[in-house]
Design a protein around this motif. Structure first.
Motif, PDB file in Angstrom:
ATOM      1  N   ILE A  67       0.857  -1.308  -0.043  1.00 11.12           N
ATOM      2  CA  ILE A  67       0.012  -0.095  -0.106  1.00 11.12           C
ATOM      3  C   ILE A  67       0.986   1.392  -0.005  1.00 11.12           C
ATOM      4  O   ILE A  67       0.684   2.179  -0.792  1.00 11.12           O
ATOM      5  N   GLU A  68       1.937   1.071   0.771  1.00 14.79           N
ATOM      6  CA  GLU A  68       2.667   2.354   0.857  1.00 14.79           C
ATOM      7  C   GLU A  68       3.281   2.551  -0.345  1.00 14.79           C
ATOM      8  O   GLU A  68       3.596   3.948  -0.788  1.00 14.79           O
ATOM      9  N   ILE A  69       4.051   1.693  -1.122  1.00 10.54           N
ATOM     10  CA  ILE A  69       4.536   1.878  -2.447  1.00 10.54           C
ATOM     11  C   ILE A  69       3.711   2.324  -3.339  1.00 10.54           C
ATOM     12  O   ILE A  69       3.938   3.196  -4.274  1.00 10.54           O
ATOM     13  N   GLU A  70       2.507   1.620  -3.365  1.00 11.12           N
ATOM     14  CA  GLU A  70       1.531   1.907  -4.457  1.00 11.12           C
ATOM     15  C   GLU A  70       1.167   3.463  -4.435  1.00 11.12           C
ATOM     16  O   GLU A  70       1.004   4.021  -5.193  1.00 11.12           O
ATOM     17  N   ALA A  71       0.958   3.731  -3.074  1.00  8.69           N
ATOM     18  CA  ALA A  71       0.353   5.266  -2.883  1.00  8.69           C
ATOM     19  C   ALA A  71       1.589   6.398  -3.422  1.00  8.69           C
ATOM     20  O   ALA A  71       1.227   7.256  -4.052  1.00  8.69           O
ATOM     21  N   ALA A  72       2.947   5.914  -3.201  1.00 14.12           N
ATOM     22  CA  ALA A  72       3.900   6.789  -3.711  1.00 14.12           C
ATOM     23  C   ALA A  72       3.763   6.747  -5.154  1.00 14.12           C
ATOM     24  O   ALA A  72       3.873   7.887  -5.925  1.00 14.12           O
ATOM     25  N   LEU A  73       3.995   5.645  -5.917  1.00  9.95           N
ATOM     26  CA  LEU A  73       4.018   5.872  -7.171  1.00  9.95           C
ATOM     27  C   LEU A  73       2.817   6.261  -8.066  1.00  9.95           C
ATOM     28  O   LEU A  73       2.925   7.010  -8.645  1.00  9.95           O
ATOM     29  N   ALA A  74       1.599   6.227  -7.246  1.00  9.69           N
ATOM     30  CA  ALA A  74       0.345   6.435  -7.769  1.00  9.69           C
ATOM     31  C   ALA A  74       0.433   8.273  -7.763  1.00  9.69           C
ATOM     32  O   ALA A  74      -0.336   8.845  -8.365  1.00  9.69           O
ATOM     33  N   ARG A  75       1.129   8.679  -6.812  1.00  6.27           N
ATOM     34  CA  ARG A  75       1.235  10.075  -6.790  1.00  6.27           C
ATOM     35  C   ARG A  75       2.621  10.881  -7.403  1.00  6.27           C
ATOM     36  O   ARG A  75       2.839  11.886  -6.850  1.00  6.27           O
ATOM     37  N   ASN A  76       3.046   9.962  -8.205  1.00 10.80           N
ATOM     38  CA  ASN A  76       4.510  10.493  -8.598  1.00 10.80           C
ATOM     39  C   ASN A  76       5.416  10.945  -7.646  1.00 10.80           C
ATOM     40  O   ASN A  76       6.340  11.706  -7.593  1.00 10.80           O
ATOM     41  N   ILE A  77       5.379  10.031  -6.322  1.00  3.79           N
ATOM     42  CA  ILE A  77       6.518  10.669  -5.139  1.00  3.79           C
ATOM     43  C   ILE A  77       7.645   9.704  -5.480  1.00  3.79           C
ATOM     44  O   ILE A  77       7.468   8.496  -5.793  1.00  3.79           O
ATOM     45  N   PRO A  78       8.779  10.283  -5.612  1.00  5.93           N
ATOM     46  CA  PRO A  78      10.014   9.318  -5.939  1.00  5.93           C
ATOM     47  C   PRO A  78      10.029   8.321  -4.871  1.00  5.93           C
ATOM     48  O   PRO A  78       9.953   8.591  -3.627  1.00  5.93           O
ATOM     49  N   VAL A  79      10.634   6.964  -5.209  1.00  3.85           N
ATOM     50  CA  VAL A  79      10.554   5.934  -4.482  1.00  3.85           C
ATOM     51  C   VAL A  79      12.166   5.480  -4.695  1.00  3.85           C
ATOM     52  O   VAL A  79      12.495   5.218  -5.827  1.00  3.85           O
ATOM     53  N   ILE A  80      12.912   5.384  -3.661  1.00  3.02           N
ATOM     54  CA  ILE A  80      14.353   5.233  -3.654  1.00  3.02           C
ATOM     55  C   ILE A  80      14.420   3.649  -3.079  1.00  3.02           C
ATOM     56  O   ILE A  80      14.060   3.523  -1.805  1.00  3.02           O
ATOM     57  N   PRO A  81      14.885   2.637  -3.913  1.00  7.03           N
ATOM     58  CA  PRO A  81      15.005   1.326  -3.348  1.00  7.03           C
ATOM     59  C   PRO A  81      16.346   1.358  -2.401  1.00  7.03           C
ATOM     60  O   PRO A  81      17.467   1.830  -2.797  1.00  7.03           O
ATOM     61  N   LEU A  82      16.439   0.912  -1.123  1.00  5.32           N
ATOM     62  CA  LEU A  82      17.561   0.832  -0.332  1.00  5.32           C
ATOM     63  C   LEU A  82      17.790  -0.783  -0.165  1.00  5.32           C
ATOM     64  O   LEU A  82      17.000  -1.547   0.508  1.00  5.32           O
ATOM     65  N   LEU A  83      18.751  -1.089  -0.733  1.00  2.00           N
ATOM     66  CA  LEU A  83      18.904  -2.592  -0.491  1.00  2.00           C
ATOM     67  C   LEU A  83      19.899  -2.994   0.608  1.00  2.00           C
ATOM     68  O   LEU A  83      20.867  -2.225   0.671  1.00  2.00           O
ATOM     69  N   VAL A  84      19.231  -3.650   1.461  1.00  2.00           N
ATOM     70  CA  VAL A  84      20.070  -4.171   2.600  1.00  2.00           C
ATOM     71  C   VAL A  84      20.238  -5.649   2.845  1.00  2.00           C
ATOM     72  O   VAL A  84      19.653  -6.278   2.140  1.00  2.00           O
ATOM     73  N   GLY A  85      21.129  -5.988   3.556  1.00  2.00           N
ATOM     74  CA  GLY A  85      21.359  -7.324   3.852  1.00  2.00           C
ATOM     75  C   GLY A  85      21.821  -8.309   2.668  1.00  2.00           C
ATOM     76  O   GLY A  85      21.605  -9.366   2.541  1.00  2.00           O
ATOM     77  N   GLY A  86      22.688  -7.646   1.677  1.00  4.35           N
ATOM     78  CA  GLY A  86      22.724  -8.275   0.602  1.00  4.35           C
ATOM     79  C   GLY A  86      21.861  -8.524  -0.554  1.00  4.35           C
ATOM     80  O   GLY A  86      22.006  -9.327  -1.517  1.00  4.35           O
TER      81      GLY A  86
END
Length: 182
Positions: free
Chosen positions: A116-135
């Motif tokens: 829901i959080e990611i969908e909301a950001a993408l639908a509103r054109n809010i930049p989404v930055i993936p942070l890759l952790v733990g390899g």
């Protein structure tokens, strides 16, 4: 008397000028939402949050939405909270994609908070930055529900464990600062 024994409101004394943290460029208008799975990356997300609030005002960094009012559609509430932010950090750990709930894979559940959080950001054109952790690596478009598959085309950053953690966080913070200026 100890402060716990005082009656009435206590007005805290302002910190001396040397102890004040620098204010972000546009305090109050730029904010960051951290989306993560507790089962996948709670520890490193806590460290990431701690580093971010050393640089940005604590009121600008949202990590947990624990106070969803009773009777309110949680999807709408999460969408509203994310919509007030101008950037979403999606913390993706090794189990992020495959954490299961009662009905199978959590990401496939339309009621999954992370989805829901990611969908909301993408639908509103809010930049989404993936942070890759733990390899972890970035999932492929085919591994994700169509509503969040666009995250695979977002430029992200790896936040590695020590001894690289602080260097990676410095790079992330520099990128966030340039995003807020731009």
């Amino acid at each position: 008397a100890p402060s716990s024994m005082r009656r009435g409101p206590v007005t805290p004394e302002p910190a001396p000028a040397t102890e004040r943290k620098p204010e972000p460029a546009s305090a109050g208008t730029d904010s960051i939402f951290i989306s993560y799975r507790r089962q996948d990356s709670a520890d490193v997300t806590g460290r990431i949050y701690d580093r971010l609030i050393q640089r940005f005002d604590r009121r600008q960094v949202f990590k947990d939405v624990d106070s969803i009012p009773l009777g309110v559609d949680f999807r709408a509430h999460l969408g509203d909270v994310v919509g007030r932010c101008n950037l979403l950090l999606a913390v993706i750990g090794p189990q992020w994609l495959n954490v299961n709930g009662p009905n199978g894979r959590r990401l496939d559940d339309a009621g999954d908070f992370v989805r829901i959080e990611i969908e909301a950001a993408l639908a509103r054109n809010i930049p989404v930055i993936p942070l890759l952790v733990g390899g972890a690596g970035l999932p492929s478009e085919q591994e994700l529900p169509p509503s969040i598959a666009a995250i695979t085309f977002r430029n992200g950053i790896a936040v590695r464990p020590d001894p690289d953690f602080h260097r990676d966080m410095d790079r992330l913070i520099a990128g966030l600062e340039s995003h807020q200026r731009g």
